[in-house]
Design a protein around this motif. Structure first.
Motif, PDB file in Angstrom:
ATOM      1  N   TRP A  45       0.813  -1.219   0.000  1.00  0.00           N
ATOM      2  CA  TRP A  45       0.000   0.000   0.000  1.00  0.00           C
ATOM      3  C   TRP A  45       0.847   1.270   0.000  1.00  0.00           C
ATOM      4  O   TRP A  45       0.301   2.377  -0.134  1.00  0.00           O
ATOM      5  N   SER A  46       2.158   1.147   0.152  1.00  0.00           N
ATOM      6  CA  SER A  46       3.046   2.310   0.046  1.00  0.00           C
ATOM      7  C   SER A  46       3.433   2.619  -1.398  1.00  0.00           C
ATOM      8  O   SER A  46       4.109   3.617  -1.656  1.00  0.00           O
ATOM      9  N   LEU A  47       3.015   1.791  -2.331  1.00  0.00           N
ATOM     10  CA  LEU A  47       3.394   1.982  -3.728  1.00  0.00           C
ATOM     11  C   LEU A  47       2.948   3.339  -4.291  1.00  0.00           C
ATOM     12  O   LEU A  47       3.712   3.973  -5.023  1.00  0.00           O
ATOM     13  N   PRO A  48       1.738   3.856  -3.984  1.00  0.00           N
ATOM     14  CA  PRO A  48       1.386   5.196  -4.489  1.00  0.00           C
ATOM     15  C   PRO A  48       2.322   6.295  -4.010  1.00  0.00           C
ATOM     16  O   PRO A  48       2.559   7.264  -4.740  1.00  0.00           O
ATOM     17  N   SER A  49       2.866   6.165  -2.795  1.00  0.00           N
ATOM     18  CA  SER A  49       3.819   7.174  -2.310  1.00  0.00           C
ATOM     19  C   SER A  49       5.094   7.155  -3.138  1.00  0.00           C
ATOM     20  O   SER A  49       5.638   8.205  -3.489  1.00  0.00           O
ATOM     21  N   TYR A  50       5.580   5.962  -3.458  1.00  0.00           N
ATOM     22  CA  TYR A  50       6.760   5.847  -4.324  1.00  0.00           C
ATOM     23  C   TYR A  50       6.482   6.485  -5.686  1.00  0.00           C
ATOM     24  O   TYR A  50       7.313   7.217  -6.229  1.00  0.00           O
ATOM     25  N   LEU A  51       5.306   6.198  -6.237  1.00  0.00           N
ATOM     26  CA  LEU A  51       4.984   6.716  -7.562  1.00  0.00           C
ATOM     27  C   LEU A  51       4.848   8.235  -7.553  1.00  0.00           C
ATOM     28  O   LEU A  51       5.231   8.908  -8.518  1.00  0.00           O
ATOM     29  N   SER A  52       4.324   8.817  -6.475  1.00  0.00           N
ATOM     30  CA  SER A  52       4.224  10.282  -6.376  1.00  0.00           C
ATOM     31  C   SER A  52       5.609  10.924  -6.425  1.00  0.00           C
ATOM     32  O   SER A  52       5.806  11.953  -7.082  1.00  0.00           O
ATOM     33  N   VAL A  53       6.565  10.321  -5.739  1.00  0.00           N
ATOM     34  CA  VAL A  53       7.931  10.848  -5.762  1.00  0.00           C
ATOM     35  C   VAL A  53       8.541  10.734  -7.154  1.00  0.00           C
ATOM     36  O   VAL A  53       9.210  11.654  -7.658  1.00  0.00           O
ATOM     37  N   LEU A  54       8.289   9.609  -7.823  1.00  0.00           N
ATOM     38  CA  LEU A  54       8.853   9.415  -9.161  1.00  0.00           C
ATOM     39  C   LEU A  54       8.254  10.401 -10.168  1.00  0.00           C
ATOM     40  O   LEU A  54       8.962  10.906 -11.043  1.00  0.00           O
ATOM     41  N   VAL A  55       6.966  10.674 -10.053  1.00  0.00           N
ATOM     42  CA  VAL A  55       6.344  11.650 -10.956  1.00  0.00           C
ATOM     43  C   VAL A  55       6.920  13.040 -10.709  1.00  0.00           C
ATOM     44  O   VAL A  55       7.146  13.814 -11.652  1.00  0.00           O
ATOM     45  N   GLY A 107      18.791  -5.091   1.302  1.00  0.00           N
ATOM     46  CA  GLY A 107      18.275  -6.161   2.132  1.00  0.00           C
ATOM     47  C   GLY A 107      16.781  -6.382   2.058  1.00  0.00           C
ATOM     48  O   GLY A 107      16.255  -7.261   2.738  1.00  0.00           O
ATOM     49  N   GLN A 108      16.065  -5.601   1.237  1.00  0.00           N
ATOM     50  CA  GLN A 108      14.621  -5.749   1.107  1.00  0.00           C
ATOM     51  C   GLN A 108      14.245  -5.870  -0.362  1.00  0.00           C
ATOM     52  O   GLN A 108      14.913  -5.295  -1.233  1.00  0.00           O
ATOM     53  N   LEU A 109      13.176  -6.606  -0.617  1.00  0.00           N
ATOM     54  CA  LEU A 109      12.698  -6.761  -1.980  1.00  0.00           C
ATOM     55  C   LEU A 109      11.956  -5.510  -2.431  1.00  0.00           C
ATOM     56  O   LEU A 109      11.144  -4.942  -1.694  1.00  0.00           O
ATOM     57  N   HIS A 110      12.261  -5.083  -3.646  1.00  0.00           N
ATOM     58  CA  HIS A 110      11.577  -3.927  -4.235  1.00  0.00           C
ATOM     59  C   HIS A 110      11.266  -4.231  -5.702  1.00  0.00           C
ATOM     60  O   HIS A 110      11.982  -4.993  -6.367  1.00  0.00           O
ATOM     61  N   SER A 111      10.213  -3.616  -6.183  1.00  0.00           N
ATOM     62  CA  SER A 111       9.835  -3.772  -7.593  1.00  0.00           C
ATOM     63  C   SER A 111      10.666  -2.803  -8.430  1.00  0.00           C
ATOM     64  O   SER A 111      10.196  -1.746  -8.852  1.00  0.00           O
ATOM     65  N   VAL A 112      11.912  -3.187  -8.666  1.00  0.00           N
ATOM     66  CA  VAL A 112      12.872  -2.306  -9.335  1.00  0.00           C
ATOM     67  C   VAL A 112      12.425  -2.021 -10.766  1.00  0.00           C
ATOM     68  O   VAL A 112      12.477  -0.873 -11.242  1.00  0.00           O
ATOM     69  N   ALA A 113      11.984  -3.042 -11.480  1.00  0.00           N
ATOM     70  CA  ALA A 113      11.585  -2.850 -12.879  1.00  0.00           C
ATOM     71  C   ALA A 113      10.394  -1.910 -12.983  1.00  0.00           C
ATOM     72  O   ALA A 113      10.385  -0.983 -13.805  1.00  0.00           O
ATOM     73  N   PHE A 114       9.392  -2.112 -12.141  1.00  0.00           N
ATOM     74  CA  PHE A 114       8.198  -1.269 -12.190  1.00  0.00           C
ATOM     75  C   PHE A 114       8.541   0.182 -11.869  1.00  0.00           C
ATOM     76  O   PHE A 114       8.108   1.111 -12.571  1.00  0.00           O
ATOM     77  N   LEU A 115       9.315   0.411 -10.820  1.00  0.00           N
ATOM     78  CA  LEU A 115       9.636   1.773 -10.414  1.00  0.00           C
ATOM     79  C   LEU A 115      10.565   2.452 -11.418  1.00  0.00           C
ATOM     80  O   LEU A 115      10.421   3.654 -11.702  1.00  0.00           O
ATOM     81  N   THR A 116      11.519   1.716 -11.980  1.00  0.00           N
ATOM     82  CA  THR A 116      12.428   2.311 -12.962  1.00  0.00           C
ATOM     83  C   THR A 116      11.684   2.727 -14.223  1.00  0.00           C
ATOM     84  O   THR A 116      11.870   3.836 -14.742  1.00  0.00           O
ATOM     85  N   LEU A 117      10.836   1.842 -14.719  1.00  0.00           N
ATOM     86  CA  LEU A 117      10.069   2.180 -15.914  1.00  0.00           C
ATOM     87  C   LEU A 117       9.061   3.298 -15.628  1.00  0.00           C
ATOM     88  O   LEU A 117       8.782   4.116 -16.508  1.00  0.00           O
ATOM     89  N   ALA A 118       8.526   3.344 -14.420  1.00  0.00           N
ATOM     90  CA  ALA A 118       7.628   4.443 -14.064  1.00  0.00           C
ATOM     91  C   ALA A 118       8.367   5.775 -14.083  1.00  0.00           C
ATOM     92  O   ALA A 118       7.818   6.804 -14.509  1.00  0.00           O
ATOM     93  N   LEU A 119       9.629   5.788 -13.647  1.00  0.00           N
ATOM     94  CA  LEU A 119      10.422   7.016 -13.704  1.00  0.00           C
ATOM     95  C   LEU A 119      10.676   7.439 -15.149  1.00  0.00           C
ATOM     96  O   LEU A 119      10.582   8.628 -15.491  1.00  0.00           O
ATOM     97  N   VAL A 120      10.996   6.481 -16.003  1.00  0.00           N
ATOM     98  CA  VAL A 120      11.212   6.804 -17.419  1.00  0.00           C
ATOM     99  C   VAL A 120       9.948   7.383 -18.037  1.00  0.00           C
ATOM    100  O   VAL A 120       9.987   8.386 -18.772  1.00  0.00           O
ATOM    101  N   VAL A 300       0.025  15.156  -2.980  1.00  0.00           N
ATOM    102  CA  VAL A 300      -0.379  14.788  -1.624  1.00  0.00           C
ATOM    103  C   VAL A 300      -1.491  13.744  -1.630  1.00  0.00           C
ATOM    104  O   VAL A 300      -1.368  12.674  -1.017  1.00  0.00           O
ATOM    105  N   LEU A 301      -2.590  14.052  -2.313  1.00  0.00           N
ATOM    106  CA  LEU A 301      -3.749  13.149  -2.259  1.00  0.00           C
ATOM    107  C   LEU A 301      -3.462  11.766  -2.853  1.00  0.00           C
ATOM    108  O   LEU A 301      -3.844  10.752  -2.249  1.00  0.00           O
ATOM    109  N   PRO A 302      -2.805  11.644  -4.014  1.00  0.00           N
ATOM    110  CA  PRO A 302      -2.512  10.287  -4.501  1.00  0.00           C
ATOM    111  C   PRO A 302      -1.609   9.488  -3.585  1.00  0.00           C
ATOM    112  O   PRO A 302      -1.720   8.258  -3.512  1.00  0.00           O
TER     113      PRO A 302
END
Length: 354
Positions: A45-55, A107-120, A300-302
């Motif tokens: 559920w923290s994924l939208p916060s990551y995406l807000s930063v990438l945008v 030391g933690q699993l992350h969706s590197v491919a999803f977040l990298t492509l979202a940044l692009v 903020v809201l997303p």
């Protein structure tokens, strides 16, 4: 002067709308797909916060475009537009097979491919704001309406796809051989996230093809407006001796979205300060409203929406994201017919949104 053929005019409006559709379709598609992928990615559920930063980091694409214009002044917008479209198509196409891949980071699993492509994709979408509109500045003003209509479709069409897709849910059903035993059954989406990203890629390919069609319709490179007789998108006179009034009209039509010399002369000669535009207080108020609403709507809201919808389940989160994203283009379509130029009215409207 001969008017452009109706069929060619309609085709150009359609191509402009499809061209505008590719501006933010990639990021809007990722947003409305979050309720589907959030259950499979380690960020949860923290994924939208990551995406807000990438945008937000995607605004660095504006600096790249600015640097390109400094290094290559006078060049047309064709090259950066094609780069933006290529990044959008390739990034979305790679999301389809790679979105669920994870890798250990610190030391933690992350969706590197999803977040990298979202940044692009965020870099490409942010750069589209400053590359698409300069290209359209060499077309007559009515085509701007078609472009903004296409931009609305860049949010509306992914929302329609997400509504058709639905969101998976668990439901307890009685066991076949026991009336008192209830077993959980997982009902998946109508089609997986990979299919959604392939559909999104098809939309972006259509937008890129529409841009190539516009280049074929235009009689000359869009960075150098001409008054050639073969232009069907702008009204032109035959190559004969014309009266001075017709020549002035042709000069104004060559740069239809820019201020004509006669208008500029009249503006400088006007002693009325209100003739130059808004008062400084009104301008500051509108800019402040624009900054606040953009910060809340896009940042903020997303970022906190997933946590506010968490107690109600993924279905509520899915509907909140999709319907919230669809409300923006629908409001833009309404603004085409209902305009509000009152500063107080804009304040009331902005407060009602937030």
């Amino acid at each position: 002067m001969a008017a452009p053929p109706l069929g060619r005019l309609v085709l150009t409006h359609l191509l402009v709308a499809l061209f505008g559709m590719g501006s933010w379709a990639a990021i809007n598609g990722i947003w409305v797909e979050l309720p589907v992928v959030v259950k499979d990615l380690p960020e949860g559920w923290s994924l939208p916060s990551y995406l807000s930063v990438l945008v937000a980091l995607g605004n660095l694409g504006l600096l790249v475009v600015t640097l390109w214009r400094r290094l290559a002044p006078g060049k047309s917008e064709q090259a950066p537009i094609q780069v933006v479209q290529a990044l959008s198509v390739v990034g979305t196409a790679l999301l389809a097979p790679l979105w669920h891949h994870v890798a250990p980071v610190a030391g933690q699993l992350h969706s590197v491919a999803f977040l990298t492509l979202a940044l692009v994709l965020a870099l490409a979408c942010c750069a589209s704001n400053v590359t698409f509109l300069p290209f359209l500045s060499h077309l007559p003003p009515p085509f701007l309406r078609s472009f903004f209509l296409g931009q609305g479709l860049s949010a509306l069409l992914p929302c329609v796809l997400a509504l058709v897709q639905g969101v998976g849910h668990l439901e307890c059903l009685p066991a076949p051989n026991s009336g008192t035993l209830w077993l959980p059954h997982d009902f998946p989406e109508r089609f997986p996230a990979s299919t959604f990203f392939w559909m999104l890629t098809a939309l972006l390919v259509t937008s890129a093809a529409a841009f190539q069609g516009l280049l074929l319709l235009l009689p000359s490179p869009p960075s150098v407006p001409t008054a050639g007789p073969e232009s069907d998108l702008q009204v032109r006179a035959p190559r004969v001796e014309e009266e001075e009034e017709e020549e002035e009209e042709l000069e104004e039509e060559a740069l239809p979205l820019r201020e004509s010399p006669s208008q500029a002369t009249g503006a400088t000669a006007s002693p009325d300060p209100e003739a130059h535009g808004l008062l400084p207080v009104h301008r500051a108020c509108l800019l402040g409203l624009l900054a606040v609403t953009n910060a809340l709507t896009n940042g903020v809201l997303p970022a906190v929406q997933s946590f506010s919808c968490l107690p109600y389940g993924r279905l509520a989160y899915h509907l909140a994201v999709v319907l919230g994203s669809a409300a923006n283009p629908l409001a833009c379509f309404l603004a085409m017919g209902v305009l509000c130029r009152c500063c107080l009215g804009c304040c009331v409207w902005a407060c009602s949104r937030t």
